[in-house]
Design an enzyme around this catalytic site. Structure first.
Site, PDB file in Angstrom:
ATOM      1  N   HIS A  42     -12.584   3.967 -25.310  1.00 22.12           N
ATOM      2  CA  HIS A  42     -13.447   5.168 -25.361  1.00 22.12           C
ATOM      3  C   HIS A  42     -12.810   6.425 -25.603  1.00 22.12           C
ATOM      4  O   HIS A  42     -11.296   6.320 -25.319  1.00 22.12           O
ATOM      5  CB  HIS A  42     -14.313   5.007 -24.106  1.00 22.12           C
ATOM      6  CG  HIS A  42     -13.934   5.617 -23.138  1.00 22.12           C
ATOM      7  ND1 HIS A  42     -14.420   6.391 -22.157  1.00 22.12           N
ATOM      8  CD2 HIS A  42     -12.625   5.332 -22.388  1.00 22.12           C
ATOM      9  CE1 HIS A  42     -13.495   6.685 -20.846  1.00 22.12           C
ATOM     10  NE2 HIS A  42     -12.382   5.981 -21.279  1.00 22.12           N
ATOM     11  N   CYS A  61      -7.516  12.028 -22.218  1.00 22.41           N
ATOM     12  CA  CYS A  61      -8.527  11.199 -22.382  1.00 22.41           C
ATOM     13  C   CYS A  61      -9.172  11.693 -23.443  1.00 22.41           C
ATOM     14  O   CYS A  61     -10.073  10.907 -23.894  1.00 22.41           O
ATOM     15  CB  CYS A  61      -9.309  10.955 -21.078  1.00 22.41           C
ATOM     16  SG  CYS A  61      -8.462  10.459 -19.704  1.00 22.41           S
ATOM     17  N   HIS A  67      -8.369   5.483 -25.904  1.00 19.12           N
ATOM     18  CA  HIS A  67      -7.652   4.770 -25.058  1.00 19.12           C
ATOM     19  C   HIS A  67      -8.513   3.939 -24.333  1.00 19.12           C
ATOM     20  O   HIS A  67      -9.716   3.953 -24.449  1.00 19.12           O
ATOM     21  CB  HIS A  67      -7.061   5.662 -23.889  1.00 19.12           C
ATOM     22  CG  HIS A  67      -8.378   6.301 -23.121  1.00 19.12           C
ATOM     23  ND1 HIS A  67      -8.990   7.648 -23.331  1.00 19.12           N
ATOM     24  CD2 HIS A  67      -8.494   6.018 -21.596  1.00 19.12           C
ATOM     25  CE1 HIS A  67      -9.863   7.743 -22.612  1.00 19.12           C
ATOM     26  NE2 HIS A  67      -9.578   7.005 -21.355  1.00 19.12           N
ATOM     27  N   HIS A  69      -9.525   0.689 -21.107  1.00 23.39           N
ATOM     28  CA  HIS A  69      -9.513   0.331 -19.716  1.00 23.39           C
ATOM     29  C   HIS A  69      -9.988  -1.159 -19.725  1.00 23.39           C
ATOM     30  O   HIS A  69     -10.517  -1.802 -20.522  1.00 23.39           O
ATOM     31  CB  HIS A  69     -10.436   1.067 -18.938  1.00 23.39           C
ATOM     32  CG  HIS A  69     -10.048   2.514 -18.974  1.00 23.39           C
ATOM     33  ND1 HIS A  69      -9.313   3.025 -18.298  1.00 23.39           N
ATOM     34  CD2 HIS A  69     -11.071   3.580 -19.632  1.00 23.39           C
ATOM     35  CE1 HIS A  69      -9.238   4.473 -18.258  1.00 23.39           C
ATOM     36  NE2 HIS A  69     -10.047   4.701 -19.325  1.00 23.39           N
ATOM     37  N   ASP A 107     -17.898  -5.633 -23.716  1.00 21.90           N
ATOM     38  CA  ASP A 107     -16.480  -6.125 -23.576  1.00 21.90           C
ATOM     39  C   ASP A 107     -16.025  -6.177 -25.020  1.00 21.90           C
ATOM     40  O   ASP A 107     -16.667  -6.868 -26.097  1.00 21.90           O
ATOM     41  CB  ASP A 107     -16.902  -7.584 -23.094  1.00 21.90           C
ATOM     42  CG  ASP A 107     -15.396  -8.219 -22.953  1.00 21.90           C
ATOM     43  OD1 ASP A 107     -14.367  -7.495 -22.331  1.00 21.90           O
ATOM     44  OD2 ASP A 107     -15.411  -9.567 -23.031  1.00 21.90           O
ATOM     45  N   HIS A 108     -14.677  -6.041 -25.092  1.00 24.27           N
ATOM     46  CA  HIS A 108     -13.982  -5.688 -26.468  1.00 24.27           C
ATOM     47  C   HIS A 108     -14.636  -4.801 -27.475  1.00 24.27           C
ATOM     48  O   HIS A 108     -14.806  -5.142 -28.548  1.00 24.27           O
ATOM     49  CB  HIS A 108     -13.582  -7.093 -27.001  1.00 24.27           C
ATOM     50  CG  HIS A 108     -12.498  -7.692 -25.907  1.00 24.27           C
ATOM     51  ND1 HIS A 108     -12.874  -8.423 -24.686  1.00 24.27           N
ATOM     52  CD2 HIS A 108     -11.224  -7.786 -26.159  1.00 24.27           C
ATOM     53  CE1 HIS A 108     -11.744  -8.857 -24.375  1.00 24.27           C
ATOM     54  NE2 HIS A 108     -10.597  -8.488 -25.019  1.00 24.27           N
ATOM     55  N   GLU A 152     -13.139   2.155 -13.179  1.00 23.70           N
ATOM     56  CA  GLU A 152     -12.630   2.394 -14.544  1.00 23.70           C
ATOM     57  C   GLU A 152     -10.903   2.155 -14.344  1.00 23.70           C
ATOM     58  O   GLU A 152     -10.334   1.804 -15.314  1.00 23.70           O
ATOM     59  CB  GLU A 152     -12.723   4.104 -15.017  1.00 23.70           C
ATOM     60  CG  GLU A 152     -12.111   4.456 -16.244  1.00 23.70           C
ATOM     61  CD  GLU A 152     -12.582   5.616 -16.901  1.00 23.70           C
ATOM     62  OE1 GLU A 152     -13.119   6.053 -17.612  1.00 23.70           O
ATOM     63  OE2 GLU A 152     -12.331   6.623 -16.134  1.00 23.70           O
TER      64      GLU A 152
END
Length: 174
Positions: A42, A61, A67, A69, A107-108, A152
């Site tokens: 994100h 950020c 970037h 997580h 996810d992904h 996070e």
């Protein structure tokens, strides 16, 4: 939906007692949690701020390329123990609800580009927690969801317990 939740509403109420939490009918109130992990990227960026204000607010950020997580999500349900099944929620059902509400959606993924909810909502851990809450409310019986906790990083955690929601439709008061 699980069939373990055919309890009268009064069982969901907690009465204060001598060291235990029970419903009005005397059934113990228990908290049950399940954890999943997902990877996503994100960019913290608000459409309501200038580029300079975004950088000042979000620092690295706010990088144009975003970037990623490895998030950990803990979902906690709360309710009376069903005297027949011995469960608050069937964990097999909860696992499937989390798969549908969290894993398939986040996810992904690039949260900002792949999840329509975040088109105009900054994808902070706080807002991701609210989003997951709203997603899970589509699956879980009303009143059983207690908390969504989003890790996070190992050091940054946001949790949401439904405060600020319109109880009639499960949406945040915006």
């Amino acid at each position: 939906m699980s069939e373990n939740h055919d309890f009268p509403d009064e069982d969901r109420q907690v009465s204060s007692g001598n060291h235990h939490s029970v419903g009005k009918t005397g059934r113990p109130i228990v908290y049950v949690s399940r954890t999943e992990t997902f990877s996503a990227c994100h960019r913290l960026h608000s459409n309501h701020l200038s580029d300079e204000e975004n950088f000042k607010t979000y620092g690295k950020c706010n990088s144009l390329n975003g970037h990623g997580h490895n998030y950990k999500v803990e979902v906690t349900c709360r309710g009376p123990v069903n005297p027949v099944t011995g469960m608050v929620v069937n964990l097999t059902d909860l696992k499937q609800y989390m798969e549908n509400a969290i894993m398939k959606v986040l996810d992904h993924k690039n949260v900002d580009k792949d999840v329509p909810y975040f088109k105009d909502v900054v994808s902070t851990a706080e807002n991701i927690a609210v989003f997951i809450w709203e997603q899970l409310c589509e699956y879980l019986p009303c009143g059983i969801l207690y908390e969504v906790k989003v890790h996070e990083t190992d050091k940054n955690v946001a949790f949401y317990r439904g405060e600020g929601l319109d109880v009639n439709n499960g949406l945040p008061g915006r």
